[in-house]
Write a protein that holds these residues in place. Structure first.
Motif, PDB file in Angstrom:
ATOM      1  N   ALA A   1      -6.904  -5.926  11.926  1.00 48.64           N
ATOM      2  CA  ALA A   1      -6.830  -5.277  10.782  1.00 48.64           C
ATOM      3  C   ALA A   1      -6.715  -6.157   9.687  1.00 48.64           C
ATOM      4  O   ALA A   1      -6.167  -7.317   9.740  1.00 48.64           O
ATOM      5  CB  ALA A   1      -5.609  -4.442  10.798  1.00 48.64           C
ATOM      6  N   HIS A   2      -7.276  -5.986   8.572  1.00 45.67           N
ATOM      7  CA  HIS A   2      -7.227  -6.892   7.404  1.00 45.67           C
ATOM      8  C   HIS A   2      -7.280  -6.257   5.915  1.00 45.67           C
ATOM      9  O   HIS A   2      -7.968  -5.133   5.836  1.00 45.67           O
ATOM     10  CB  HIS A   2      -7.826  -7.985   7.603  1.00 45.67           C
ATOM     11  N   VAL A   3      -6.863  -6.862   5.023  1.00 49.94           N
ATOM     12  CA  VAL A   3      -6.898  -6.166   3.723  1.00 49.94           C
ATOM     13  C   VAL A   3      -7.967  -7.200   2.753  1.00 49.94           C
ATOM     14  O   VAL A   3      -7.858  -8.331   2.980  1.00 49.94           O
ATOM     15  CB  VAL A   3      -5.846  -5.837   2.850  1.00 49.94           C
ATOM     16  N   ALA A   4      -8.614  -6.849   1.836  1.00 52.54           N
ATOM     17  CA  ALA A   4      -9.678  -7.557   0.752  1.00 52.54           C
ATOM     18  C   ALA A   4      -9.702  -7.032  -0.274  1.00 52.54           C
ATOM     19  O   ALA A   4      -9.526  -5.603  -0.572  1.00 52.54           O
ATOM     20  CB  ALA A   4     -10.993  -7.485   1.419  1.00 52.54           C
ATOM     21  N   GLU A   5      -9.340  -7.841  -1.397  1.00 52.39           N
ATOM     22  CA  GLU A   5      -9.412  -7.277  -2.755  1.00 52.39           C
ATOM     23  C   GLU A   5     -10.507  -8.103  -3.294  1.00 52.39           C
ATOM     24  O   GLU A   5     -11.153  -9.130  -3.122  1.00 52.39           O
ATOM     25  CB  GLU A   5      -8.054  -7.814  -3.314  1.00 52.39           C
ATOM     26  N   SER A   6     -10.662  -7.163  -4.532  1.00 51.58           N
ATOM     27  CA  SER A   6     -11.923  -7.703  -5.408  1.00 51.58           C
ATOM     28  C   SER A   6     -11.616  -7.268  -6.698  1.00 51.58           C
ATOM     29  O   SER A   6     -10.574  -6.318  -7.143  1.00 51.58           O
ATOM     30  CB  SER A   6     -13.328  -7.102  -5.041  1.00 51.58           C
ATOM     31  N   GLY A   7     -12.494  -7.571  -7.950  1.00 54.76           N
ATOM     32  CA  GLY A   7     -12.111  -7.315  -9.137  1.00 54.76           C
ATOM     33  C   GLY A   7     -11.474  -8.169 -10.260  1.00 54.76           C
ATOM     34  O   GLY A   7     -11.371  -7.511 -11.378  1.00 54.76           O
ATOM     35  N   GLY A   8     -11.144  -9.207 -10.007  1.00 54.35           N
ATOM     36  CA  GLY A   8     -10.570 -10.016 -10.965  1.00 54.35           C
ATOM     37  C   GLY A   8     -11.669 -10.606 -11.892  1.00 54.35           C
ATOM     38  O   GLY A   8     -12.829 -10.339 -11.554  1.00 54.35           O
ATOM     39  N   GLY A   9     -11.368 -11.505 -12.755  1.00 52.77           N
ATOM     40  CA  GLY A   9     -12.357 -12.017 -13.580  1.00 52.77           C
ATOM     41  C   GLY A   9     -11.708 -12.611 -14.887  1.00 52.77           C
ATOM     42  O   GLY A   9     -10.333 -12.693 -14.936  1.00 52.77           O
TER      43      GLY A   9
ATOM     44  N   CYS B   1      -8.332  -2.819  -3.622  1.00 50.90           N
ATOM     45  CA  CYS B   1      -8.089  -3.328  -2.296  1.00 50.90           C
ATOM     46  C   CYS B   1      -8.483  -2.217  -1.215  1.00 50.90           C
ATOM     47  O   CYS B   1      -8.167  -1.205  -1.149  1.00 50.90           O
ATOM     48  CB  CYS B   1      -6.400  -3.232  -2.359  1.00 50.90           C
ATOM     49  N   THR B   2      -9.260  -3.074  -0.323  1.00 48.97           N
ATOM     50  CA  THR B   2      -9.813  -2.312   0.848  1.00 48.97           C
ATOM     51  C   THR B   2      -9.100  -2.552   1.951  1.00 48.97           C
ATOM     52  O   THR B   2      -9.012  -3.795   2.375  1.00 48.97           O
ATOM     53  CB  THR B   2     -11.220  -2.258   0.973  1.00 48.97           C
ATOM     54  N   VAL B   3      -8.600  -1.589   2.864  1.00 51.76           N
ATOM     55  CA  VAL B   3      -8.011  -1.781   4.156  1.00 51.76           C
ATOM     56  C   VAL B   3      -9.074  -1.619   5.254  1.00 51.76           C
ATOM     57  O   VAL B   3      -9.509  -0.390   5.381  1.00 51.76           O
ATOM     58  CB  VAL B   3      -6.712  -0.735   4.265  1.00 51.76           C
ATOM     59  N   PHE B   4      -8.979  -2.585   6.269  1.00 52.38           N
ATOM     60  CA  PHE B   4      -9.848  -2.356   7.264  1.00 52.38           C
ATOM     61  C   PHE B   4      -9.207  -2.500   8.647  1.00 52.38           C
ATOM     62  O   PHE B   4      -8.230  -3.176   8.897  1.00 52.38           O
ATOM     63  CB  PHE B   4     -10.946  -3.790   7.203  1.00 52.38           C
ATOM     64  N   GLY B   5      -9.582  -1.520   9.575  1.00 49.79           N
ATOM     65  CA  GLY B   5      -9.048  -1.555  11.022  1.00 49.79           C
ATOM     66  C   GLY B   5      -7.742  -0.873  10.870  1.00 49.79           C
ATOM     67  O   GLY B   5      -6.982  -0.829  11.913  1.00 49.79           O
ATOM     68  N   GLU B   6      -7.222  -0.089   9.926  1.00 48.11           N
ATOM     69  CA  GLU B   6      -5.697   0.702   9.916  1.00 48.11           C
ATOM     70  C   GLU B   6      -6.170   1.800   8.923  1.00 48.11           C
ATOM     71  O   GLU B   6      -6.907   1.890   7.923  1.00 48.11           O
ATOM     72  CB  GLU B   6      -4.610  -0.331   9.126  1.00 48.11           C
ATOM     73  N   THR B   7      -5.239   2.659   9.018  1.00 49.96           N
ATOM     74  CA  THR B   7      -5.279   4.015   8.108  1.00 49.96           C
ATOM     75  C   THR B   7      -4.343   3.489   6.806  1.00 49.96           C
ATOM     76  O   THR B   7      -3.199   3.574   7.124  1.00 49.96           O
ATOM     77  CB  THR B   7      -4.688   5.291   9.002  1.00 49.96           C
ATOM     78  N   SER B   8      -4.858   3.420   5.748  1.00 50.79           N
ATOM     79  CA  SER B   8      -4.233   2.916   4.576  1.00 50.79           C
ATOM     80  C   SER B   8      -3.104   3.869   4.329  1.00 50.79           C
ATOM     81  O   SER B   8      -2.053   3.451   3.670  1.00 50.79           O
ATOM     82  CB  SER B   8      -4.870   2.763   3.487  1.00 50.79           C
ATOM     83  N   SER B   9      -2.885   5.169   4.579  1.00 53.06           N
ATOM     84  CA  SER B   9      -1.916   6.150   4.266  1.00 53.06           C
ATOM     85  C   SER B   9      -0.768   5.948   5.289  1.00 53.06           C
ATOM     86  O   SER B   9       0.412   6.460   4.737  1.00 53.06           O
ATOM     87  CB  SER B   9      -2.302   7.472   4.268  1.00 53.06           C
ATOM     88  N   ASP B  10      -0.944   5.071   6.116  1.00 50.73           N
ATOM     89  CA  ASP B  10      -0.010   4.752   7.291  1.00 50.73           C
ATOM     90  C   ASP B  10       0.851   3.655   6.883  1.00 50.73           C
ATOM     91  O   ASP B  10       1.867   3.162   7.361  1.00 50.73           O
ATOM     92  CB  ASP B  10      -0.366   4.441   8.766  1.00 50.73           C
ATOM     93  N   LEU B  11       0.322   2.883   5.678  1.00 47.65           N
ATOM     94  CA  LEU B  11       1.044   1.603   5.348  1.00 47.65           C
ATOM     95  C   LEU B  11       1.495   1.685   4.074  1.00 47.65           C
ATOM     96  O   LEU B  11       1.218   2.502   3.210  1.00 47.65           O
ATOM     97  CB  LEU B  11      -0.118   0.532   5.388  1.00 47.65           C
ATOM     98  N   CYS B  12       2.463   0.787   3.790  1.00 45.35           N
ATOM     99  CA  CYS B  12       3.111   0.387   2.412  1.00 45.35           C
ATOM    100  C   CYS B  12       2.226  -0.505   1.810  1.00 45.35           C
ATOM    101  O   CYS B  12       1.828  -1.636   2.108  1.00 45.35           O
ATOM    102  CB  CYS B  12       4.203   0.016   2.452  1.00 45.35           C
ATOM    103  N   ILE B  13       1.300  -0.108   0.682  1.00 41.01           N
ATOM    104  CA  ILE B  13       0.374  -0.956  -0.057  1.00 41.01           C
ATOM    105  C   ILE B  13       0.884  -1.441  -1.262  1.00 41.01           C
ATOM    106  O   ILE B  13       1.570  -0.374  -2.091  1.00 41.01           O
ATOM    107  CB  ILE B  13      -0.952  -0.311   0.030  1.00 41.01           C
TER     108      ILE B  13
END
Length: 122
Positions: free
Chosen positions: A2-10, A22-34
């Motif tokens: 599982a990991h997270v990746a962000e984008s959109g800076g500038g 922020c996109t969450v991979f390998g986990e269900t995001s609703s189960d996490l505190c983000i």
């Protein structure tokens, strides 16, 4: 893994807006505190915003009224909408997620992205 990746800076001028994703991979995001934290030049890492639980959201005082965190569970994604940006918002912004801890411990969350740079100029 599982990991997270962000984008959109500038780069924007004072008063401008950016939306970080922020996109969450390998986990269900609703189960996490983000949440999001940032590292500004010469300063310690600081929590910016986070979902606390039960629909509650917390923000750092410095961004209240300007930043908005939201999420789309269907896309396993969270967002940070940043408005009325100021030069002091310049820094590296990180998405983070954790199963066991939440605000205000965002910089200590288990899953952390690589960061996305935000530059605000006068």
């Amino acid at each position: 893994q599982a990991h997270v990746a962000e984008s959109g800076g500038g780069s924007v001028q004072t008063g401008g807006s950016l939306r970080l994703v922020c996109t969450v991979f390998g986990e269900t995001s609703s189960d996490l505190c983000i949440g999001w934290f940032r590292q500004r030049p010469g300063k310690e890492r600081e929590g910016v915003a986070s979902f606390v639980g039960g629909g509650t959201i917390s923000y750092a005082d410095s961004v209240k009224g300007r930043f908005t965190i939201s999420r789309d569970p269907a896309k396993n994604t969270a967002y940070l909408e940043m408005n009325n940006l100021k030069p002091e918002d310049t820094g590296m912004y990180y998405c983070a997620a954790d199963r066991n801890i939440c605000w205000p411990y965002v910089p200590d969350f288990y899953y952390q992205g690589q960061g996305t740079q935000v530059v605000v100029s006068d």
